[in-house]
Design an enzyme around this catalytic site. Structure first.
Site, PDB file in Angstrom:
ATOM      1  N   GLN A   1      47.674  28.196  70.544  1.00 46.77           N
ATOM      2  CA  GLN A   1      48.173  27.533  71.597  1.00 46.77           C
ATOM      3  C   GLN A   1      46.619  26.364  72.224  1.00 46.77           C
ATOM      4  O   GLN A   1      45.926  26.634  73.191  1.00 46.77           O
ATOM      5  CB  GLN A   1      48.430  28.624  72.772  1.00 46.77           C
ATOM      6  CG  GLN A   1      49.905  29.224  72.951  1.00 46.77           C
ATOM      7  CD  GLN A   1      49.544  30.209  74.089  1.00 46.77           C
ATOM      8  OE1 GLN A   1      48.987  31.016  74.120  1.00 46.77           O
ATOM      9  NE2 GLN A   1      51.325  30.453  74.468  1.00 46.77           N
TER      10      GLN A   1
ATOM     11  N   HIS B   1      57.116  38.292  83.972  1.00 45.17           N
ATOM     12  CA  HIS B   1      57.774  38.725  82.763  1.00 45.17           C
ATOM     13  C   HIS B   1      56.373  39.292  82.165  1.00 45.17           C
ATOM     14  O   HIS B   1      55.958  39.499  80.628  1.00 45.17           O
ATOM     15  CB  HIS B   1      58.365  37.736  82.359  1.00 45.17           C
ATOM     16  CG  HIS B   1      57.145  36.066  82.388  1.00 45.17           C
ATOM     17  ND1 HIS B   1      56.569  35.809  83.395  1.00 45.17           N
ATOM     18  CD2 HIS B   1      56.592  35.225  81.673  1.00 45.17           C
ATOM     19  CE1 HIS B   1      56.092  34.730  83.486  1.00 45.17           C
ATOM     20  NE2 HIS B   1      55.695  34.610  81.959  1.00 45.17           N
ATOM     21  N   ASP B   2      55.450  38.893  82.711  1.00 38.72           N
ATOM     22  CA  ASP B   2      53.688  39.366  82.310  1.00 38.72           C
ATOM     23  C   ASP B   2      53.154  40.795  82.899  1.00 38.72           C
ATOM     24  O   ASP B   2      54.196  41.367  83.348  1.00 38.72           O
ATOM     25  CB  ASP B   2      52.521  38.116  82.646  1.00 38.72           C
ATOM     26  CG  ASP B   2      52.773  36.865  82.565  1.00 38.72           C
ATOM     27  OD1 ASP B   2      53.273  36.978  81.065  1.00 38.72           O
ATOM     28  OD2 ASP B   2      52.638  36.471  83.347  1.00 38.72           O
TER      29      ASP B   2
ATOM     30  N   ASP C   1      54.877  33.050  71.613  1.00 37.69           N
ATOM     31  CA  ASP C   1      54.318  33.657  73.158  1.00 37.69           C
ATOM     32  C   ASP C   1      55.822  33.259  74.205  1.00 37.69           C
ATOM     33  O   ASP C   1      54.698  33.326  75.011  1.00 37.69           O
ATOM     34  CB  ASP C   1      53.099  32.775  73.815  1.00 37.69           C
ATOM     35  CG  ASP C   1      52.478  33.122  75.233  1.00 37.69           C
ATOM     36  OD1 ASP C   1      53.177  34.780  75.384  1.00 37.69           O
ATOM     37  OD2 ASP C   1      51.664  32.269  75.741  1.00 37.69           O
TER      38      ASP C   1
ATOM     39  N   ASN D   1      49.634  23.133  80.200  1.00 37.11           N
ATOM     40  CA  ASN D   1      47.728  23.729  79.994  1.00 37.11           C
ATOM     41  C   ASN D   1      47.986  23.297  78.243  1.00 37.11           C
ATOM     42  O   ASN D   1      46.742  23.323  78.369  1.00 37.11           O
ATOM     43  CB  ASN D   1      47.694  25.095  80.220  1.00 37.11           C
ATOM     44  CG  ASN D   1      46.353  25.529  80.349  1.00 37.11           C
ATOM     45  OD1 ASN D   1      45.733  24.299  80.422  1.00 37.11           O
ATOM     46  ND2 ASN D   1      46.310  26.226  78.824  1.00 37.11           N
ATOM     47  N   HIS D   2      49.160  23.681  77.463  1.00 40.70           N
ATOM     48  CA  HIS D   2      48.534  23.807  75.661  1.00 40.70           C
ATOM     49  C   HIS D   2      50.342  23.488  75.235  1.00 40.70           C
ATOM     50  O   HIS D   2      51.048  24.036  76.423  1.00 40.70           O
ATOM     51  CB  HIS D   2      48.683  24.980  75.662  1.00 40.70           C
ATOM     52  CG  HIS D   2      49.228  26.377  76.394  1.00 40.70           C
ATOM     53  ND1 HIS D   2      48.343  26.328  77.876  1.00 40.70           N
ATOM     54  CD2 HIS D   2      50.064  26.346  75.944  1.00 40.70           C
ATOM     55  CE1 HIS D   2      49.710  27.452  77.584  1.00 40.70           C
ATOM     56  NE2 HIS D   2      50.594  27.808  77.131  1.00 40.70           N
TER      57      HIS D   2
ATOM     58  N   ARG E   1      58.585  25.476  87.879  1.00 36.85           N
ATOM     59  CA  ARG E   1      57.131  26.686  88.185  1.00 36.85           C
ATOM     60  C   ARG E   1      55.931  26.300  86.819  1.00 36.85           C
ATOM     61  O   ARG E   1      56.250  26.524  85.712  1.00 36.85           O
ATOM     62  CB  ARG E   1      57.880  28.245  87.306  1.00 36.85           C
ATOM     63  CG  ARG E   1      57.105  29.240  86.814  1.00 36.85           C
ATOM     64  CD  ARG E   1      56.007  29.829  85.944  1.00 36.85           C
ATOM     65  NE  ARG E   1      55.283  30.910  86.208  1.00 36.85           N
ATOM     66  CZ  ARG E   1      54.714  31.284  84.664  1.00 36.85           C
ATOM     67  NH1 ARG E   1      54.717  30.212  84.094  1.00 36.85           N
ATOM     68  NH2 ARG E   1      53.866  31.814  84.898  1.00 36.85           N
TER      69      ARG E   1
ATOM     70  N   ASP F   1      44.601  24.253  74.083  1.00 35.43           N
ATOM     71  CA  ASP F   1      44.924  23.855  75.084  1.00 35.43           C
ATOM     72  C   ASP F   1      44.939  21.794  75.111  1.00 35.43           C
ATOM     73  O   ASP F   1      44.320  21.390  74.073  1.00 35.43           O
ATOM     74  CB  ASP F   1      43.053  23.598  76.128  1.00 35.43           C
ATOM     75  CG  ASP F   1      43.296  25.060  77.153  1.00 35.43           C
ATOM     76  OD1 ASP F   1      44.288  25.947  76.468  1.00 35.43           O
ATOM     77  OD2 ASP F   1      42.976  24.846  77.930  1.00 35.43           O
TER      78      ASP F   1
ATOM     79  N   GLU G   1      52.194  28.658  89.024  1.00 30.61           N
ATOM     80  CA  GLU G   1      51.345  30.622  89.017  1.00 30.61           C
ATOM     81  C   GLU G   1      50.119  30.216  88.895  1.00 30.61           C
ATOM     82  O   GLU G   1      48.942  29.265  88.193  1.00 30.61           O
ATOM     83  CB  GLU G   1      51.767  30.631  88.102  1.00 30.61           C
ATOM     84  CG  GLU G   1      51.614  31.906  86.988  1.00 30.61           C
ATOM     85  CD  GLU G   1      50.379  31.874  85.647  1.00 30.61           C
ATOM     86  OE1 GLU G   1      49.965  33.450  85.193  1.00 30.61           O
ATOM     87  OE2 GLU G   1      50.761  31.071  84.872  1.00 30.61           O
TER      88      GLU G   1
ATOM     89  N   ASP H   1      53.056  26.866  85.235  1.00 35.11           N
ATOM     90  CA  ASP H   1      52.447  27.674  84.934  1.00 35.11           C
ATOM     91  C   ASP H   1      51.055  26.950  84.215  1.00 35.11           C
ATOM     92  O   ASP H   1      50.193  26.321  84.088  1.00 35.11           O
ATOM     93  CB  ASP H   1      52.986  27.369  82.869  1.00 35.11           C
ATOM     94  CG  ASP H   1      52.483  28.821  82.182  1.00 35.11           C
ATOM     95  OD1 ASP H   1      52.411  30.031  81.931  1.00 35.11           O
ATOM     96  OD2 ASP H   1      51.662  28.279  81.003  1.00 35.11           O
TER      97      ASP H   1
END
Ligand code: NOJ
Length: 570
Positions: free
Chosen positions: A185, A325-326, A77, A119-120, A215, A187, A259, A217
């Protein structure tokens, strides 16, 4: 108790904090080390290559870099699946190279932000591998498990169409584990104090190596309650204050850039009512309305988004952006509005992603139309907040829709018309360089645009320079002025006795607007054009008549010609 200070009302802040709160008037540039510059010819970008390009970035005028994840990762990812938080993926270099890079940035006055992806982890992370092996594992409770498939396993999927569930059966532990994103991924159980302590340690580690912040996530998911019984996750906002406190103890001027694609009524939960939580958040609300405005020439939803996101503490800041980038996530628009953006910018189904967004780069969305590119950038840079630019957008790079999902907009930087765009000497690059056609490296590259005084790159350099000289936008309060036309957006910023006016014509037609700048106590107000010599003087009633070409834009400082520079910024 003194009233909390609101953004725009900074009269109680000491003058010196203008320098301390650097993120209020920064220009941030986002890049991925993997696709920026390859120094050793293995086809993969690396820190040594990036270092060779720091003078380019300094020349462009950016003041901070945001690096996408570069830690060891299987890369399933884009690196947002980390296997070691305390290292650099060997493909990109070593920790030593990172420190050299951080030092080189410091020497040039460029700050470094890095992604904090907590987060993960990757399912290949030693913590997860250990956790799944035994119920006695120290790491078992670092993740989120269930004996049975939870009832809500189909809810909250982030990548619809690609990801089927948020729970996956693990054959080693014979349990189900929770994953907000892809199944590889898992969590982290962020309510576990040991996990929380580890997150602080990760923050402390990179701060010690010279970064100015993170940054962060997927913030709403990091702070959400997780578990098989959780049907409606609840955010534990207090965690944000704890993270902030730690960050500030370690380094006073370090920041979080979050984010968090959330609704405006929770903004203050993220910033903290007194600014004690996150420093900066991307303004997803404004971003989506901005694209709607560009697609339809209707500024009204954008004005609504700006008004809704206006309340914030004095020390808080919005990150304004166009593409990242998303996918361009349009999930917060109404169905009708989203369709209008699809019609204008993504007419083919293969340009859509996850049922809610567009996976293209900015330039192809706008058909490479220079006027619209300038308008978009001018608008984004003059929205309340700090601009965040995506690498390659400064030269109008395109996308490769033959690549899956979001990969299409993550192709290597196009430096020159040499083979592989000057990105690498290797013909097997980590991602194929775009070649041929209107956006191929043969046409679109830094070297060519450097030589051309009228190029987008040179325009971008000038506009960035001007944006830094207009701190009113980053620091000031704003008011949307009446133009009588929904396709013309006029915003006045006021800060410390200075005012700046920006005007954007969203439509393909020329038009004339009559504007009252609304600054009290002055009869005939001059508007000094900051980008050309086309200044304006008001008539006796204080009105300005401004003629705008199709997609035209103006940046004015209110006051006499001598007022070209802001008078109070230090
Ligand atoms: C948000 C990142 O921007 C995105 O690229 C990533 O896939 C998810 N978080 C998961 O980390």
């Amino acid at each position: 108790m003194p009233k909390p200070i609101r953004h725009g009302d900074d009269s109680r802040l000491e003058i010196s904090v203008i320098n301390d709160l650097w993120y209020k008037n920064a220009v941030i540039y986002c890049l991925s080390v993997a696709t920026f510059m390859d120094s050793d010819g293995d086809g993969v970008g690396d820190f040594k290559g990036l270092m060779k390009r720091l003078d380019y970035l300094q020349g462009l005028g950016i003041t901070a870099l945001w690096l996408m994840p570069f830690q060891p990762s299987p890369g399933r990812d884009g690196g947002y699946d980390i296997t070691d938080y305390y290292n650099v993926d060997p493909q990109y270099g070593t920790l030593g190279d990172f420190v050299e890079f951080a030092h080189a940035c410091k020497q040039r006055g460029i700050r470094v932000l890095i992604d904090l992806v907590v987060n993960h982890t990757s399912d290949q992370h030693p913590w997860f591998r250990d956790a799944r092996r035994s119920s006695n594992s120290k790491y078992r409770d670092w993740y989120v498990w269930s004996k049975k498939l939870p009832k809500h396993s189909k809810d909250g999927v982030v990548f619809p169409g690609v990801q089927r569930s948020t729970w996956t059966r693990d054959e080693v532990s014979k349990l189900w584990y929770f994953h907000r994103f892809y199944e590889f991924q898992p969590d982290l159980n962020t309510s576990n104090p040991e996990v929380q302590a580890e997150i602080l340690k990760i923050i402390g580690f990179w701060i010690q190596l010279g970064v100015s912040g993170f940054r962060m996530d997927a913030v709403p998911f990091v702070i959400a309650t997780k578990g098989p019984e959780v049907a409606q996750p609840k955010e534990r906002y207090e965690m944000l204050r704890e993270l902030r406190e730690f960050l500030s103890w370690r380094q006073g001027d370090a920041i979080f850039l979050a984010e968090a694609n959330v609704l405006p009524d929770t903004d203050l939960e993220y910033f903290g009512r007194d600014g004690e939580r996150l420093h900066t958040m991307f303004n997803f609300q404004a971003n989506q309305a901005l694209f709607y405005a560009l697609a339809t020439a209707d500024s009204r939803p954008l004005v609504k988004a700006l008004t809704a996101t206006k309340p914030r503490p004095a020390t808080a800041q919005w990150g304004q952006f166009l593409r990242n980038h998303d996918e361009l996530d349009l999930g917060r628009l109404t169905d009708r509005q989203r369709q209008a953006v699809f019609n204008a910018f993504a007419p083919n189904p293969d340009m859509h992603l996850y049922g809610r967004g567009i996976r293209r780069r900015l330039a192809p969305m706008l058909n490479g139309d220079r006027r619209r590119l300038e308008l978009s950038y001018s608008l984004m840079m003059t929205l309340p907040g700090t601009p965040v630019i995506r690498y390659g957008d400064e030269i109008g790079m395109g996308d490769d829709l033959s690549l899956p999902e979001r990969q299409c907009a993550r192709t290597p930087m196009q430096w020159s018309s040499e083979p592989h765009g000057g990105f690498s000497t290797n013909k097997r690059c980590i991602v194929k360089v775009i070649s041929g056609g209107a956006y191929g490296y043969e046409q679109v590259n830094v070297a060519e645009q450097r030589r051309d005084t009228n190029s987008l790159l040179n325009w971008m350099e000038r506009i960035i320079r001007m944006r830094k000289e207009v701190p009113e936008i980053g620091w000031g309060d704003f008011e949307v002025l009446e133009t009588g036309k929904s396709d013309v957006l006029a915003i006045r910023y006021d800060w410390r006795g200075n005012s700046v006016l920006t005007v954007h014509n969203l439509s393909a037609k020329p038009c004339e607007v009559t504007l009252n700048v609304g600054v009290q106590g002055r009869d005939c107000i001059d508007l000094v054009n900051l980008l050309s010599t086309d200044h304006s003087t008001s008539d006796r009633s204080g009105d300005h008549r401004i003629l705008l070409e199709p997609y035209g834009y103006r940046w004015y400082r209110v006051g006499g010609l001598g007022n070209i520079m802001n008078q109070s910024a230090v």
